[in-house]
Scaffold this active site. Structure first.
Site, PDB file in Angstrom:
ATOM      1  N   ASN A 169      -7.763   1.438   9.492  1.00  0.00           N
ATOM      2  CA  ASN A 169      -6.542   1.744  10.227  1.00  0.00           C
ATOM      3  C   ASN A 169      -6.846   1.696  11.718  1.00  0.00           C
ATOM      4  O   ASN A 169      -7.787   2.358  12.181  1.00  0.00           O
ATOM      5  CB  ASN A 169      -6.013   3.135   9.878  1.00  0.00           C
ATOM      6  CG  ASN A 169      -5.497   3.228   8.451  1.00  0.00           C
ATOM      7  OD1 ASN A 169      -5.487   2.238   7.716  1.00  0.00           O
ATOM      8  ND2 ASN A 169      -5.060   4.402   8.063  1.00  0.00           N
TER       9      ASN A 169
ATOM     10  N   ARG B 216       0.853  -1.183   0.000  1.00  0.00           N
ATOM     11  CA  ARG B 216       0.000   0.000   0.000  1.00  0.00           C
ATOM     12  C   ARG B 216       0.891   1.237   0.000  1.00  0.00           C
ATOM     13  O   ARG B 216       1.661   1.463   0.930  1.00  0.00           O
ATOM     14  CB  ARG B 216      -0.921   0.012   1.224  1.00  0.00           C
ATOM     15  CG  ARG B 216      -1.824   1.242   1.219  1.00  0.00           C
ATOM     16  CD  ARG B 216      -2.495   1.509   2.541  1.00  0.00           C
ATOM     17  NE  ARG B 216      -3.097   2.847   2.494  1.00  0.00           N
ATOM     18  CZ  ARG B 216      -3.375   3.589   3.546  1.00  0.00           C
ATOM     19  NH1 ARG B 216      -3.114   3.153   4.762  1.00  0.00           N
ATOM     20  NH2 ARG B 216      -3.898   4.793   3.394  1.00  0.00           N
TER      21      ARG B 216
ATOM     22  N   HIS C 193      -3.244  10.952   0.554  1.00  0.00           N
ATOM     23  CA  HIS C 193      -2.759  10.727   1.914  1.00  0.00           C
ATOM     24  C   HIS C 193      -2.161  12.044   2.437  1.00  0.00           C
ATOM     25  O   HIS C 193      -0.980  12.138   2.734  1.00  0.00           O
ATOM     26  CB  HIS C 193      -1.725   9.604   1.938  1.00  0.00           C
ATOM     27  CG  HIS C 193      -1.536   8.994   3.301  1.00  0.00           C
ATOM     28  ND1 HIS C 193      -1.598   7.637   3.530  1.00  0.00           N
ATOM     29  CD2 HIS C 193      -1.286   9.556   4.507  1.00  0.00           C
ATOM     30  CE1 HIS C 193      -1.384   7.388   4.816  1.00  0.00           C
ATOM     31  NE2 HIS C 193      -1.186   8.546   5.428  1.00  0.00           N
TER      32      HIS C 193
ATOM     33  N   GLU D  61      -3.633  -0.162   7.963  1.00  0.00           N
ATOM     34  CA  GLU D  61      -2.533   0.295   8.820  1.00  0.00           C
ATOM     35  C   GLU D  61      -2.705  -0.306  10.206  1.00  0.00           C
ATOM     36  O   GLU D  61      -3.801  -0.320  10.755  1.00  0.00           O
ATOM     37  CB  GLU D  61      -2.501   1.827   8.984  1.00  0.00           C
ATOM     38  CG  GLU D  61      -2.032   2.601   7.786  1.00  0.00           C
ATOM     39  CD  GLU D  61      -1.985   4.105   8.052  1.00  0.00           C
ATOM     40  OE1 GLU D  61      -1.763   4.510   9.227  1.00  0.00           O
ATOM     41  OE2 GLU D  61      -2.161   4.886   7.095  1.00  0.00           O
TER      42      GLU D  61
ATOM     43  N   TYR E 144      -4.888   1.456  15.740  1.00  0.00           N
ATOM     44  CA  TYR E 144      -3.649   1.480  16.510  1.00  0.00           C
ATOM     45  C   TYR E 144      -3.836   1.169  17.987  1.00  0.00           C
ATOM     46  O   TYR E 144      -2.953   0.575  18.597  1.00  0.00           O
ATOM     47  CB  TYR E 144      -2.975   2.856  16.366  1.00  0.00           C
ATOM     48  CG  TYR E 144      -2.352   3.070  15.009  1.00  0.00           C
ATOM     49  CD1 TYR E 144      -1.052   2.671  14.743  1.00  0.00           C
ATOM     50  CD2 TYR E 144      -3.085   3.641  13.977  1.00  0.00           C
ATOM     51  CE1 TYR E 144      -0.478   2.849  13.493  1.00  0.00           C
ATOM     52  CE2 TYR E 144      -2.522   3.820  12.716  1.00  0.00           C
ATOM     53  CZ  TYR E 144      -1.215   3.419  12.484  1.00  0.00           C
ATOM     54  OH  TYR E 144      -0.669   3.584  11.247  1.00  0.00           O
TER      55      TYR E 144
ATOM     56  N   GLU F 122      -7.986   8.242   6.165  1.00  0.00           N
ATOM     57  CA  GLU F 122      -8.330   8.700   7.512  1.00  0.00           C
ATOM     58  C   GLU F 122      -8.960  10.095   7.558  1.00  0.00           C
ATOM     59  O   GLU F 122      -8.381  11.058   8.055  1.00  0.00           O
ATOM     60  CB  GLU F 122      -7.088   8.697   8.408  1.00  0.00           C
ATOM     61  CG  GLU F 122      -6.511   7.332   8.660  1.00  0.00           C
ATOM     62  CD  GLU F 122      -5.375   7.342   9.669  1.00  0.00           C
ATOM     63  OE1 GLU F 122      -5.079   6.274  10.223  1.00  0.00           O
ATOM     64  OE2 GLU F 122      -4.786   8.426   9.915  1.00  0.00           O
TER      65      GLU F 122
END
Length: 525
Positions: free
Chosen positions: A331, A99, A144, A402, A333, A189
């Site tokens: 994504n 990606r 991005h 991600e 985290y 995002e």
């Protein structure tokens, strides 16, 4: 009492996850592994071959001290010139997918489609061809966060004309690369981009408008994603046969207690964060979550506005946005714990997205910390988030686009190894639960420019020596562990490679190969 309840709940979840780890499961042969990067964070070559200025190029020159170490992405990891080494790294890891993002100002230096930079097109053509020649499937992100500065001067994401500008840009990408790129990610995002750029003014273009600009940015991103989707559907899909998705970020959140206030606050947090972008695209009804519509409208009127700060969609726009993703790029985290009580009063700026949400959060101090204060390792959170998405949005096809953690410099990144094992176990748990998760991209392939944090945060499987003009890349322990997971399709907690020994062996093997090549030439002479 509340901290104790939270601690015990987290311990029980961790014990439950550990129990699942003993089942000896493996990833299916259809599940793919990859790595991810973004153009401004790694490419460098900021002003060569006809590239125009991005909003980050502008920020680096007008407010350099805003970045933690006063650095910029002018050179970064120098991947514009070193992309063949990057592809070698992908092959070393054994991954099959990459990606990356395309730099909008490298293709359209002035932002608009009236002038296409052929040198930029040539660069990405060569790069995509090289990926495919090496058996790597490209996943291309259109945007991005490196918006052309010319468009920012016309209002950027606060100007609804950007829907047309983005559509024109997307069409050029399809025309030039769509014969080989079969997986497109439109926008990365939207929540993070809009909140950090317009809410907290931490990221370019650094406009402080947390309760108005933030919502306008998100609204236009949803419309721009829909425009790119419909252009592909109407003009390219029948010939090119690809798929489009959007990348949405989300933490998992759970209530700090079983009180009705905390449970309701957790529901609201999901709706004001994940739901703001998922509901319009992936729900059966479309549009923003109703709690958002009602609360922002009521708050706006009480604050003296004549209309809601959350500008609504027309019925036609609701239908236009609904269903405009073939898959979800997710994504993730970390996880947060949500509460709502009298202490939340006056906690947030008015107006702001946070005040509209009216929920506060924290993380458990017993979860392993990282270099980034906002990331603590809690693998079960990814499992619960994927199940929540399955149950709420009719089980969409998901690629984890991600997932990763930051460390300091150095090759023995034990906490990243622990993090990847924990979160990949969570992916296996979610698949076992019926979640349609089909791929995983580690963030990031290599150390990069981490936006306002500069080079103080290291997310790379490969360490980059930013003091070396060659930007040498060296695999960390996590790279070797990830490589073994990719190879075996299992998670072996006993595997403990030494990155220093491995790199010494690689260096000596490289020298031996040179020696043998020279000897072979001499023999033939």
């Amino acid at each position: 009492m509340r901290p104790l309840i939270v601690f015990l709940a987290c311990c029980l979840a961790a014990v439950s996850a550990a129990a699942r780890n003993t089942t000896g499961r493996s990833f299916s042969s259809e599940f793919f592994f990859g790595a991810a990067t973004a153009s401004y964070q790694i490419e460098g070559a900021w002003d060569v071959d006809g590239k125009g200025w991005s909003i980050w190029d502008y920020l680096a020159r007008t407010d350099p001290d805003h970045v933690a170490d006063s650095s910029n992405g002018d050179i970064a990891a120098n991947s514009y010139y070193m992309y063949r080494r990057d592809i070698e790294m992908l092959k070393e890891l054994g991954v099959t997918h990459y990606r990356f993002s395309i730099s909008w100002p490298r293709i359209l230096p002035y932002g608009r489609a009236n002038y296409v930079n052929q040198r930029g097109v040539n660069h990405y053509n060569e790069f995509i061809d090289e990926l495919i020649a090496n058996g790597i499937t490209p996943f291309a992100t259109m945007y991005h966060w490196d918006l052309p500065q010319n468009l920012q001067e016309l209002g950027g994401w606060l100007n609804e004309e950007i829907v047309d500008w983005f559509g024109d840009y997307a069409r050029i990408l399809y025309q030039n690369f769509g014969d080989r790129v079969k997986h497109w990610l439109t926008i990365n995002e939207p929540y993070v981009h809009c909140n950090l750029a317009y809410g907290y003014s931490m990221h370019a273009p650094r406009i402080h408008s947390p309760g108005i600009g933030y919502y306008e940015c998100g609204r236009h991103i949803l419309l721009a994603n829909a425009r790119a989707y419909h252009i592909y559907d109407n003009e390219f899909r029948s010939v090119q046969g690809g798929k489009l998705g959007i990348v949405i970020s989300s933490e998992y959140v759970f209530p700090a207690s079983d009180s009705e206030e905390d449970i309701e606050a957790t529901r609201d947090y999901f709706e004001f964060h994940l739901g703001q972008y998922m509901n319009p695209i992936f729900s059966e009804t479309g549009n923003y979550p109703q709690v958002m519509i009602d609360r922002v409208a009521a708050a706006s009127l009480s604050q003296g506005y004549n209309s809601s700060r959350l500008r609504g969609f027309s019925e036609e726009q609701i239908e236009y946005i609904k269903g405009t993703a073939d898959f979800l790029g997710l994504n993730h985290y970390s996880t947060r714990i949500i509460y709502r009580n009298s202490s939340v009063i006056g906690m947030f700026e008015i107006p702001s997205h946070e005040d509209d949400t009216y929920a506060a959060s924290f993380q458990n101090e017993f979860w392993p910390a990282s270099q980034a204060p906002w990331i603590r390792e809690y693998g079960p959170g990814l499992y619960h988030l994927l199940v929540h998405i399955k149950d709420t949005y009719n089980n969409p096809l998901v690629y984890i686009t991600e997932n990763g953690v930051s460390t300091t410099a150095g090759l023995n990144d034990y906490n990243r190894v622990s993090y990847y094992r924990s979160y990949l176990n969570a992916v296996l748990d979610a698949i076992a639960e019926g979640c349609d998760v089909q791929g995983y991209f580690a963030w990031s392939l290599m150390d990069n420019f981490e936006w306002a944090l500069g080079y103080t945060q290291r997310f790379g499987l490969y360490e980059v020596d930013f003091g070396d003009p060659e930007r040498t890349r060296t695999p960390r322990k996590s790279a070797l562990v990830y490589k073994e997971i990719v190879r075996s399709r299992t998670i072996d907690y006993d595997y403990d490679p030494d990155p220093y020994a491995s790199n010494a062996y690689a260096s000596s093997a490289w020298l031996l190969s040179i020696v043998f090549a020279i000897v072979n030439v001499l023999i033939q002479l």
